[in-house]
Design a protein around this motif. Structure first.
Motif, PDB file in Angstrom:
ATOM      1  N   ASN A  60       0.818  -1.223   0.000  1.00  0.00           N
ATOM      2  CA  ASN A  60       0.000   0.000   0.000  1.00  0.00           C
ATOM      3  C   ASN A  60       0.845   1.265   0.000  1.00  0.00           C
ATOM      4  O   ASN A  60       0.319   2.357  -0.117  1.00  0.00           O
ATOM      5  CB  ASN A  60      -0.911   0.015   1.233  1.00  0.00           C
ATOM      6  N   PRO A  66      -6.991   3.112  -7.233  1.00  0.00           N
ATOM      7  CA  PRO A  66      -5.921   2.230  -6.766  1.00  0.00           C
ATOM      8  C   PRO A  66      -6.471   1.122  -5.866  1.00  0.00           C
ATOM      9  O   PRO A  66      -7.436   1.340  -5.136  1.00  0.00           O
ATOM     10  CB  PRO A  66      -4.995   3.160  -5.977  1.00  0.00           C
ATOM     11  N   LEU A 117      -5.855  -1.041  -2.717  1.00  0.00           N
ATOM     12  CA  LEU A 117      -5.041  -1.160  -1.505  1.00  0.00           C
ATOM     13  C   LEU A 117      -5.490  -2.407  -0.756  1.00  0.00           C
ATOM     14  O   LEU A 117      -6.681  -2.709  -0.704  1.00  0.00           O
ATOM     15  CB  LEU A 117      -5.223   0.069  -0.610  1.00  0.00           C
ATOM     16  N   LEU A 118      -4.551  -3.116  -0.200  1.00  0.00           N
ATOM     17  CA  LEU A 118      -4.919  -4.299   0.578  1.00  0.00           C
ATOM     18  C   LEU A 118      -5.408  -3.848   1.946  1.00  0.00           C
ATOM     19  O   LEU A 118      -4.891  -2.894   2.523  1.00  0.00           O
ATOM     20  CB  LEU A 118      -3.722  -5.231   0.723  1.00  0.00           C
ATOM     21  N   ASN A 119      -6.389  -4.557   2.433  1.00  0.00           N
ATOM     22  CA  ASN A 119      -7.014  -4.174   3.694  1.00  0.00           C
ATOM     23  C   ASN A 119      -6.898  -5.328   4.690  1.00  0.00           C
ATOM     24  O   ASN A 119      -7.529  -6.375   4.507  1.00  0.00           O
ATOM     25  CB  ASN A 119      -8.488  -3.831   3.429  1.00  0.00           C
ATOM     26  N   PHE A 120      -6.098  -5.133   5.704  1.00  0.00           N
ATOM     27  CA  PHE A 120      -5.885  -6.178   6.718  1.00  0.00           C
ATOM     28  C   PHE A 120      -7.214  -6.616   7.326  1.00  0.00           C
ATOM     29  O   PHE A 120      -7.430  -7.791   7.623  1.00  0.00           O
ATOM     30  CB  PHE A 120      -4.947  -5.657   7.808  1.00  0.00           C
ATOM     31  N   TYR A 121      -8.096  -5.662   7.538  1.00  0.00           N
ATOM     32  CA  TYR A 121      -9.376  -5.952   8.189  1.00  0.00           C
ATOM     33  C   TYR A 121     -10.470  -6.360   7.197  1.00  0.00           C
ATOM     34  O   TYR A 121     -11.592  -6.626   7.598  1.00  0.00           O
ATOM     35  CB  TYR A 121      -9.850  -4.736   8.980  1.00  0.00           C
ATOM     36  N   ASN A 133     -11.836 -11.490   2.079  1.00  0.00           N
ATOM     37  CA  ASN A 133     -11.170 -11.979   0.872  1.00  0.00           C
ATOM     38  C   ASN A 133      -9.654 -12.025   0.937  1.00  0.00           C
ATOM     39  O   ASN A 133      -8.971 -11.807  -0.062  1.00  0.00           O
ATOM     40  CB  ASN A 133     -11.642 -11.198  -0.363  1.00  0.00           C
ATOM     41  N   LEU A 145      -7.526 -12.326  -2.430  1.00  0.00           N
ATOM     42  CA  LEU A 145      -8.533 -12.188  -3.480  1.00  0.00           C
ATOM     43  C   LEU A 145      -9.083 -10.762  -3.458  1.00  0.00           C
ATOM     44  O   LEU A 145     -10.215 -10.500  -3.842  1.00  0.00           O
ATOM     45  CB  LEU A 145      -9.676 -13.196  -3.265  1.00  0.00           C
ATOM     46  N   GLN A 146      -8.285  -9.859  -2.943  1.00  0.00           N
ATOM     47  CA  GLN A 146      -8.755  -8.480  -2.778  1.00  0.00           C
ATOM     48  C   GLN A 146      -8.496  -7.603  -4.000  1.00  0.00           C
ATOM     49  O   GLN A 146      -9.106  -6.556  -4.134  1.00  0.00           O
ATOM     50  CB  GLN A 146      -8.068  -7.834  -1.562  1.00  0.00           C
ATOM     51  N   VAL A 150      -9.145  -7.602  -7.273  1.00  0.00           N
ATOM     52  CA  VAL A 150      -9.924  -8.088  -8.426  1.00  0.00           C
ATOM     53  C   VAL A 150      -9.403  -7.421  -9.713  1.00  0.00           C
ATOM     54  O   VAL A 150      -9.185  -6.208  -9.713  1.00  0.00           O
ATOM     55  CB  VAL A 150     -11.414  -7.736  -8.215  1.00  0.00           C
ATOM     56  N   PRO A 171     -14.652 -13.306 -12.896  1.00  0.00           N
ATOM     57  CA  PRO A 171     -15.405 -13.344 -11.622  1.00  0.00           C
ATOM     58  C   PRO A 171     -15.855 -14.748 -11.216  1.00  0.00           C
ATOM     59  O   PRO A 171     -15.698 -15.124 -10.051  1.00  0.00           O
ATOM     60  CB  PRO A 171     -16.581 -12.401 -11.878  1.00  0.00           C
ATOM     61  N   GLU A 193     -14.670 -16.777  -7.747  1.00  0.00           N
ATOM     62  CA  GLU A 193     -15.605 -17.370  -6.791  1.00  0.00           C
ATOM     63  C   GLU A 193     -15.307 -18.865  -6.626  1.00  0.00           C
ATOM     64  O   GLU A 193     -15.356 -19.409  -5.521  1.00  0.00           O
ATOM     65  CB  GLU A 193     -17.042 -17.143  -7.266  1.00  0.00           C
ATOM     66  N   ARG A 253     -12.341 -19.273  -4.381  1.00  0.00           N
ATOM     67  CA  ARG A 253     -12.695 -19.065  -2.976  1.00  0.00           C
ATOM     68  C   ARG A 253     -13.420 -20.290  -2.412  1.00  0.00           C
ATOM     69  O   ARG A 253     -13.130 -20.761  -1.319  1.00  0.00           O
ATOM     70  CB  ARG A 253     -13.585 -17.822  -2.835  1.00  0.00           C
ATOM     71  N   LYS A 254     -14.332 -20.813  -3.209  1.00  0.00           N
ATOM     72  CA  LYS A 254     -15.095 -21.979  -2.739  1.00  0.00           C
ATOM     73  C   LYS A 254     -14.194 -23.197  -2.555  1.00  0.00           C
ATOM     74  O   LYS A 254     -14.371 -23.961  -1.618  1.00  0.00           O
ATOM     75  CB  LYS A 254     -16.222 -22.304  -3.722  1.00  0.00           C
TER      76      LYS A 254
END
Lengths: 285, 383
Positions: A53, A108, A110-114, A117, A241-242, A244, A272, A276, A279-280
């Motif tokens: 980030n 942009p 950005l990866l989100n720790f919280y 995905n 998977l954040q 996309v 998409p 999915e 993820r499954k």
């Protein structure tokens, strides 16, 4: 030290991502190199987020600042340095396209720790009868109110081949009194050892959808009945998977090169439905 | 004919050789969760072990027929679990093969059920009765009951009025107000549309300082880092005392006690890993320190790297704030003036920021301190 850093900046800027030959320095006896290694290694997954980030108060920025070195690295370059360049023949066009997506000035990524995905795949070794079995667990960060915790969301195999009819739930995921704090990844999830011993509150460490997934009953039952005992974590891999339409995985590379630590080891562009499906499959749904 | 009648207020899960009773609270594609009403404990039963379930209101469900991602299955589950739905407007009799009769049972004797005083059903062919009240009886083994019930899964959730259904069926002499239905197979389920993932980028305050300020507004990040560093340095000081041959036993014991106070509690663990070993022994902090006490050198040196990594603070769901500190140390131990042991270790410590209240000159102040949690010690080189 200043000179070492200046040199390293040059290395990063040129994106010659730390070749093996450079790394074969006298690591053991060269305190300066060790320090440089400490600075550039992606030590924790937290630092992977920071660099990806390009956080304004990232560790690497703070080191430069404390040594009065101008920070000229762009986010593009920082992300490029997060790839594992050993044992990987990267398609540079793909890396370029990926970086274009995530650094798009208009939106942009950005990866989100919280955020959702992203998942930790934690390969655990258990004692089972006279031998050992390896069982991969999937964990994720779950947030509630303003706090966060790691929870077990899925289990990826049932090597015990046991059939479970019924398990008694101990503890309540809806009214948690126990949880895994949000930094247990720092010590490679070794806290799981305590978790699997806390059989009186076991279900509190699991995601509420855990029992909707394959192998969940068998695993829970085996832990609860002490049929398997946790020994250690063999390895950890993170799945992102954040960004996309990209999926990438991050593994830890322990080596004396500066291209070390938590690095992107696989990258693929997916549709998409494929995302999915990934993820499954990951969550055994 | 033998029959078993369900207690009215409970849901029942029929397994091949067992019946579980309680309140079904959740049904997933993998398992059914129910609460045992005697001990209030919650249990999960694997779907593939359940032949069928009948709830206290007379609704029945076969888990084997639930389809993941199916809207219809979700509807059926919701209907089964909801407390205020009823399934039938009459008593239901299930007969082999694959027949359901619905009406009002007016009388029952050893051989027959009498419906609305107009018809009778021979119990020989009967596998289950579900009364309007929700109570039910099954006749014969559960797998045979399931074999009949499975043909009736596509009944509407809310049945249409009786008048719209055809009447009469085999097994009934006559009926005007009753209805009969033969089982159907096939599926009306259609898969739910694929979900497209949408990911919002992290908010722009991902800068650590901003997050820090948001999480712990009364704590300065630099101060936190300094305090965390001081605690790790303090720990090293105590470790030095423990390894010092000249230190008296009393000083060592005191150092252990003081070192333990740096940690959040005595459950904190030290995990030691090395390049040479596959195992990662763990010790509770006091045990670890006691072991160290046995290692003695004439002189020890601990060299720190100039930098250490301190992660963002993250708030746990227990209200405490957690972070990670990583640093490298070079340890050298001498005996008789000779270097006998040397290693370089990476230490990674969980740090916990705890707030507490203190009364100072009559006013209560909220103060904070940093404590150490689990510590990983990894040897990356040793002599």
């Amino acid at each position: 030290m200043h000179a070492i850093l200046q040199k390293a900046v040059g290395v990063l800027s040129l994106l010659v991502v730390f070749s093996k030959t450079q790394a074969q320095q006298v690591f053991e006896n060269d305190a300066g190199y060790r320090e440089k290694h400490f600075i550039y290694e992606v030590k924790l997954i937290d630092e992977f987020f920071e660099r990806f980030n390009d956080d304004s108060s990232s560790f690497i920025r703070s080191v430069y600042k404390s040594r009065h070195i101008p920070f000229t690295l762009t986010r593009d370059k920082l992300i490029r340095s997060l790839f594992n360049y050993q044992a990987q023949h990267w398609d540079t066009t793909m890396i370029h396209a990926f970086i274009e997506t995530v650094t798009d000035p208009g939106s942009p990524v950005l990866l989100n720790f919280y955020g959702d995905n992203w998942y930790a795949e934690v390969n655990c070794q258990f004692q089972y009868k006279a031998g050992t079995v390896e069982i991969p667990l999937i964990l994720k960060i779950e947030t509630e109110n303003s706090g966060a915790r790691w929870v077990i969301v899925a289990v990826k195999s049932n090597p015990m081949k046991q059939e479970t009819t019924e398990v008694r739930l101990t503890g309540s995921p809806e009214h948690r009194s126990r949880s895994m704090n949000p930094v247990i990844h720092g010590n490679n999830f070794i806290e799981l050892d305590s978790v699997f011993r806390d059989r009186g509150h076991l279900s509190e460490y699991f995601d509420s959808l855990f029992f909707n997934r394959k192998y969940s009953l068998n695993f829970y039952d085996a832990i609860q009945k002490n049929q398997i005992q946790f020994i250690k974590v063999n390895r950890v891999r993170y799945h992102y998977l954040q960004a996309v339409p990209w999926i990438f995985t991050v593994d830890y590379f322990e080596r004396k090169d500066l291209n070390a630590g938590w690095l992107i080891n696989t990258l693929e562009k997916v549709s998409p439905p494929d995302m999915e499906a990934y993820r499954k499959k990951l969550l055994e749904e | 004919m033998l029959a078993s009648e369900a207690a009215h207020s409970q849901d029942e899960l029929y397994l091949p050789k067992d019946v579980k009773k309680g309140k079904v609270t959740e049904i997933s594609p993998i398992a059914v969760k129910y609460q045992n009403q005697k001990n209030a404990a919650e249990y999960l039963v694997s779907n593939d072990k359940i032949l069928f379930m009948i709830n206290s209101r007379g609704d029945f469900l076969l888990p084997s027929q639930l389809t993941k991602d199916s809207f219809y299955s979700q509807q059926r589950i919701a209907h089964f679990i909801a407390a205020d739905t009823s399934y039938s407007r009459g008593d239901q009799l299930f007969l082999s093969p694959d027949t359901r009769l619905e009406g009002v049972i007016s009388k029952e004797d050893n051989n027959f059920f009498y419906l609305s005083d107009t018809g009778k059903v021979d119990k020989k062919n009967l596998v289950a009765v579900i009364y309007t009240s929700g109570a039910h009886k099954i006749y014969g083994p559960a797998d045979k009951v399931a074999a009949v019930l499975e043909h009736f899964r596509h009944l509407p959730v809310y049945p249409p009025p009786l008048s719209s259904l055809s009447s009469l069926a085999a097994g009934m002499d006559n009926s005007t107000g009753n209805k009969t239905e033969t089982g159907a197979t096939g599926s009306n389920d259609s898969p739910a549309p694929a979900t497209v993932l949408k990911v919002s980028p992290a908010s722009n305050d991902s800068a650590a300082a901003a997050i820090f300020a948001k999480l712990a507004p009364n704590v300065n990040k630099k101060e936190f880092e300094e305090k965390a560093t001081r605690k790790t340095e303090k720990l090293t000081e105590y470790l030095k005392i423990l390894c010092d041959k000249t230190a008296p036993a009393e000083a060592c014991n005191k150092a252990i006690d003081q070192a333990v106070t740096l940690f959040v509690n005595e459950e904190a663990k030290i995990m030691v890993s090395s390049l040479k070993s596959n195992t990662i022994p763990q010790y509770k902090i006091r045990n670890y320190l006691m072991r160290l006490k046995l290692v003695k050198y004439d002189r020890i040196e601990v060299e720190w790297t100039n930098v250490q990594y301190v992660s963002d603070l993250r708030k746990g769901d227990d209200g405490n704030f957690y972070g990670l500190v990583q640093f490298e140390q070079k340890f050298s131990g001498y005996k008789d003036g000779k270097l006998v042991y040397q290693d370089i270790t990476v230490k990674r410590a969980e740090v916990i920021l705890k707030t507490y209240e203190k009364s100072v000159e009559g006013t209560t102040q909220t103060l904070w301190d940093v404590l150490l949690g689990n510590v990983g010690v990894k040897s990356i080189q040793s002599l």
